[in-house]
Enzyme design. Structure first.
Site, short mmCIF file in Angstrom:
data_model
loop_
_atom_site.label_atom_id
_atom_site.label_comp_id
_atom_site.label_asym_id
_atom_site.label_seq_id
_atom_site.Cartn_x
_atom_site.Cartn_y
_atom_site.Cartn_z
CE LYS A 172 -3.75 -2.09 2.74
NZ LYS A 172 -4.60 -2.20 2.22
CD GLU A 229 -4.64 5.68 4.06
OE1 GLU A 229 -5.63 5.69 4.26
OE2 GLU A 229 -4.52 5.05 3.34
CG HIS A 262 -11.93 -2.16 8.00
ND1 HIS A 262 -12.59 -0.89 8.22
CD2 HIS A 262 -11.89 -2.11 9.66
CE1 HIS A 262 -12.08 0.29 9.41
NE2 HIS A 262 -11.24 -1.07 10.10
NE ARG A 310 -8.02 -9.32 -5.35
CZ ARG A 310 -9.31 -8.90 -4.22
NH1 ARG A 310 -10.97 -8.87 -5.16
NH2 ARG A 310 -9.57 -8.02 -3.72
P1 ADP Z 1 -7.93 -3.81 2.57
O1 ADP Z 1 -6.37 -4.20 1.77
O2 ADP Z 1 -8.40 -4.53 3.45
O3 ADP Z 1 -9.08 -3.89 1.30
P2 ADP Z 1 -8.12 -0.84 1.93
O4 ADP Z 1 -7.16 0.28 2.77
O5 ADP Z 1 -8.64 -1.20 1.15
O6 ADP Z 1 -7.76 -2.84 3.07
O7 ADP Z 1 -8.81 -0.38 3.71
C1 ADP Z 1 -10.13 -1.13 3.25
C2 ADP Z 1 -11.41 -0.72 4.32
O8 ADP Z 1 -11.33 0.21 5.33
C3 ADP Z 1 -12.23 0.69 2.66
O9 ADP Z 1 -13.22 0.16 2.65
C4 ADP Z 1 -12.58 1.66 3.97
O10 ADP Z 1 -14.06 1.18 5.12
C5 ADP Z 1 -11.20 1.63 5.89
N1 ADP Z 1 -10.41 2.82 5.60
C6 ADP Z 1 -9.30 2.26 4.75
N2 ADP Z 1 -8.99 3.44 4.81
C7 ADP Z 1 -9.58 5.27 5.51
C8 ADP Z 1 -9.08 5.59 6.23
N3 ADP Z 1 -7.74 6.45 6.12
N4 ADP Z 1 -9.90 6.67 6.70
C9 ADP Z 1 -11.64 6.32 6.63
N5 ADP Z 1 -11.97 4.99 6.88
C10 ADP Z 1 -10.97 3.65 5.84
P1 ADP Z 2 -13.11 -7.85 -2.08
O1 ADP Z 2 -12.49 -5.94 -2.04
O2 ADP Z 2 -13.30 -7.62 -3.25
O3 ADP Z 2 -13.89 -8.32 -0.71
P2 ADP Z 2 -10.60 -8.35 -0.67
O4 ADP Z 2 -9.45 -8.28 -0.77
O5 ADP Z 2 -11.52 -8.09 1.05
O6 ADP Z 2 -11.62 -8.25 -1.48
O7 ADP Z 2 -10.25 -9.95 -0.32
C1 ADP Z 2 -10.74 -11.03 -1.64
C2 ADP Z 2 -11.76 -11.34 -1.67
O8 ADP Z 2 -11.51 -12.72 -2.25
C3 ADP Z 2 -12.04 -11.92 -0.48
O9 ADP Z 2 -13.81 -10.77 -0.90
C4 ADP Z 2 -12.81 -13.13 0.52
O10 ADP Z 2 -14.27 -13.47 0.08
C5 ADP Z 2 -12.40 -13.90 -1.05
N1 ADP Z 2 -11.23 -14.52 -0.75
C6 ADP Z 2 -9.94 -14.75 0.41
N2 ADP Z 2 -9.06 -15.68 1.05
C7 ADP Z 2 -10.10 -16.47 -0.26
C8 ADP Z 2 -10.01 -17.87 0.37
N3 ADP Z 2 -9.60 -18.55 1.20
N4 ADP Z 2 -11.13 -18.15 -0.25
C9 ADP Z 2 -12.37 -18.39 -0.83
N5 ADP Z 2 -12.33 -16.68 -0.76
C10 ADP Z 2 -11.10 -15.68 -0.47
#
Ligand code: ADP
Ligand code: ADP
Ligand code: MG
Length: 613
Positions: A116, A200, A235, A297
């Site tokens: 990130k 952040e 989240h 992806r």
């Molecule tokens: P991940 O890789 O786990 O998806 P993200 O960086 O996409 O991580 O953040 C996941 C979630 O966390 C976001 O969809 C949002 O709800 C919350 N989030 C992330 N960054 C912030 C932020 N700076 N302020 C408030 N909420 C945040």
């Molecule tokens: P998204 O923003 O698309 O939800 P995430 O980074 O949160 O992406 O995670 C990717 C997705 O892959 C998740 O929604 C989760 O349900 C799925 N996932 C992660 N690990 C597995 C697993 N071991 N088997 C099946 N699905 C998985």
């Protein structure tokens, strides 16, 4: 065009990819672990290859076995789906090195967006607005603390290698920074093997807005508009929709253009998603929407984009991977109507969202015109403890947001799954929450009001009366008695709890011992209670079984102890969470087979409670 494709995944996404490949006349090869030998994705494919034991790290995460399966079956290309190896640059490279086509972006693009902090630095260089914060190399606690104080609280600590909502800590004040940093690093070390963090500014009134992008090998990049995924639990997205409510055309234009710039900055090829966080305290404004991360992806929630654009994103992935140009130009893409998706999980919201596994004796999903269900399981199948508990995605569309919302609620209303529990009723409650109806939900809604949304619903009196008639039959049975001249009741067990059901009118022709009551996304089992000396409870109702494989971390009772309904018996650690098991009714601990520290298998008998008569 690719003529044969191996899908390196399982469940709904494997089935989803197979569906499009089949329509395009592409031969499909599935891979499967022991637990998935009878899974739907295996039977849907033209061919299937066993790749190892049930745990993902011994099967779906072993790149070499997957590449070997592709070579052995003569598959030309590998589609990774999402999760598993989909964002693993080494695997993508190994696929290419084996002479196969990788259906996804280049390993270099995956790497550029993999961490990130590096991704954000790259976006700043490309002129994409990023969430304000600290990306520095100096990872000393002192420096991080100073930077956090300068950013101003609340601050979000994020593991640079994080994903799936893990490795994040919201910090409210300077005094709490140290402890949160430490616990975030512990989680990051065990989940991602990388303790680096970034900081952040925690955005208040946050809404999660993301843009679907697509690139090809001819240098074209387009966007397919935005999705709103603000309804989240811990989240993790729960309900997603497209387009985003309250998005005006100028703001849309600005963030979609930023998303295209982000994709171009890493020479992006294939389907990708640029995630933004918006400060929506004054609605959606272009100057208050910042880049968060890129997912390199296909995304879980891609169907809502398909429903509003009429594009099959998997088809585009396969065409682009075959070297074809994007099927449409930007000016040929438009938004039609509204689409909404709910993630149906095998879990019990009323029990702290405990994953629910086992046989799917009943698995019915509602349908409406224009409705779509993407699933990887079927009635008679099984939910195992090894993988993600998402069992289906329920997707609805409509001309307006309200029409899509109503259609989705109707589909969930008609969903009946048993004995595995699902979050269907919770999803309906979320869809009907006034803030969601108004389109003003922020990512914290479920955190604030989740308990009310997760409360176990009760069956309606009409449904109970139907059950009473089915249990009675046309012959009054033992246990049936007249309480008052005009009020009859049937004594029954509702999910093991004694109840009196009102009986009105004649019973059904055939008397049944038990019935499944399905209503508004919930299912209850109602069984006639008969005074056969066995007491109010079925023989096995007091069995406390391990809901998942895991480790006993605490035992709160001793054999022979009297317990009351709801009393804590023991704590199990499974799927990285702690689960408390409680007494189902008043009684005594007749048997205790659990000891602290013991590893237990799923459905192992841990204790048995004998009811007090
Ligand atoms: P991940 O890789 O786990 O998806 P993200 O960086 O996409 O991580 O953040 C996941 C979630 O966390 C976001 O969809 C949002 O709800 C919350 N989030 C992330 N960054 C912030 C932020 N700076 N302020 C408030 N909420 C945040
Ligand atoms: P998204 O923003 O698309 O939800 P995430 O980074 O949160 O992406 O995670 C990717 C997705 O892959 C998740 O929604 C989760 O349900 C799925 N996932 C992660 N690990 C597995 C697993 N071991 N088997 C099946 N699905 C998985
Ligand atoms: Mg994310």
């Amino acid at each position: 065009m690719i003529t044969s494709l191996l899908i390196a995944n399982r469940g709904e996404i494997a089935c989803r990819i197979i569906r499009t490949a089949r329509r395009m006349g592409i031969r499909t090869v599935a891979v499967y672990s022991d637990a998935d030998a009878k899974a739907l994705h295996v039977r849907s494919a033209d061919e299937a290859v066993h790749i190892g034991p049930s745990p993902a790290r011994e099967s779906y995460l072993v790149g070499d076995k997957i590449i070997a399966a592709a070579l052995a079956t003569g598959a030309e290309a590998i589609h990774p789906g999402y999760g598993f190896l989909s964002e693993n640059a080494e695997f993508a490279q190994a696929v290419i090195d084996a002479g196969l086509i990788w259906v996804g972006p280049s390993p270099a693009s995956i790497r550029a967006m993999g961490l990130k902090d590096a991704a954000k630095a790259r976006m700043i260089a490309a002129g994409v607005p990023v969430t304000p914060g600290y990306l520095g190399e100096d990872q000393s606690p002192e420096r991080l603390q100073t930077e956090a104080d300068a950013i101003g609280y609340p601050v979000l600590i994020k593991a640079v290698a994080g994903g799936g909502g893990k490795g994040m800590r919201r910090v409210e004040s300077s005094a709490e920074f140290d402890d949160n940093l430490e616990s975030c690093r512990r989680e990051a070390a065990s989940s991602f093997g990388n303790t680096d963090v970034l900081l952040e500014k925690y955005i208040l009134s946050p809404r999660h807005i993301e843009v679907q992008v697509f690139g090809d090998t001819h240098g074209n990049v387009v966007h397919l508009f935005e999705r709103d995924c603000s309804l989240q639990r811990r989240h993790q997205k729960v309900i997603e929709e497209a387009p985003a409510p309250g998005m005006d055309p100028a703001t849309r234009e600005a963030i979609c253009a930023a998303a295209v710039r982000a994709a171009q900055a890493v020479d992006y090829v294939g389907a990708g998603t640029i995630e933004f966080i918006a400060d929506a305290s004054e609605g959606l404004r272009a100057d208050r929407i910042w880049f968060m991360e890129m997912n390199t992806r296909l995304q879980v929630e891609h169907p809502v984009t398909e429903e509003i654009t009429g594009v099959d994103l998997v088809e585009w992935q396969l065409r682009v991977a075959s070297g074809e140009p994007l099927p449409k130009r930007q000016d040929e893409l438009a938004i039609r109507g509204w689409a909404m998706e709910a993630r149906l999980y095998a879990e019990d919201p009323a029990k702290g969202f405990l994953p629910s596994i086992g046989k799917l004796d009943l698995f019915e999903l509602g349908d409406v015109p224009g409705g779509r269900v993407d699933t990887g399981v079927e009635q008679g199948g099984e939910v195992t403890p090894f993988y993600d508990p998402m069992i289906a995605k329920v997707i609805a569309r409509g001309d307006t947001r309200d029409a899509a919302r109503a259609a989705l609620a109707a589909m969930l209303d008609d969903t009946a799954v048993w004995p595995v529990r699902t979050n269907a009723a919770f999803l309906i409650a979320a869809l009907e929450h006034p803030d969601f109806v108004a389109g003003t939900v922020d990512t914290g809604l479920i955190g604030r009001e989740g308990d009310a949304l997760a409360a176990a619903p009760e069956p309606s009196s009409e449904a109970l009366a139907d059950a009473a008639r089915a249990l009675t039959g046309d012959q009054p049975l033992a246990g049936f008695r007249m309480n008052a001249p005009h009020r009859a009741v049937v004594h029954a067990l509702l999910d093991g709890e004694p109840v009196e059901l009102p009986l009105s009118g004649p019973g059904e022709d055939e008397r049944r011992d038990n019935v499944l009551l399905a209503e508004a996304g919930s299912v209850w089992r109602v069984a006639a209670w008969r005074d056969d000396g066995a007491g109010h409870h079925h023989a096995h109702d007091g069995d406390i079984l391990s809901p998942m494989p895991g480790k006993i971390i605490a035992v709160e009772v001793v054999q022979g102890q009297a317990v009351t309904k709801g009393q804590k018996l023991l704590t199990l650690e499974a799927m990285k969470m702690e689960h408390t098991l409680t007494a189902p009714f008043d009684g005594t601990v007749a048997e205790l087979a659990a000891t602290p520290g013991a590893q237990v298998q799923v459905e192992a008998l841990l204790a048995r409670i004998e009811a007090v008569e």
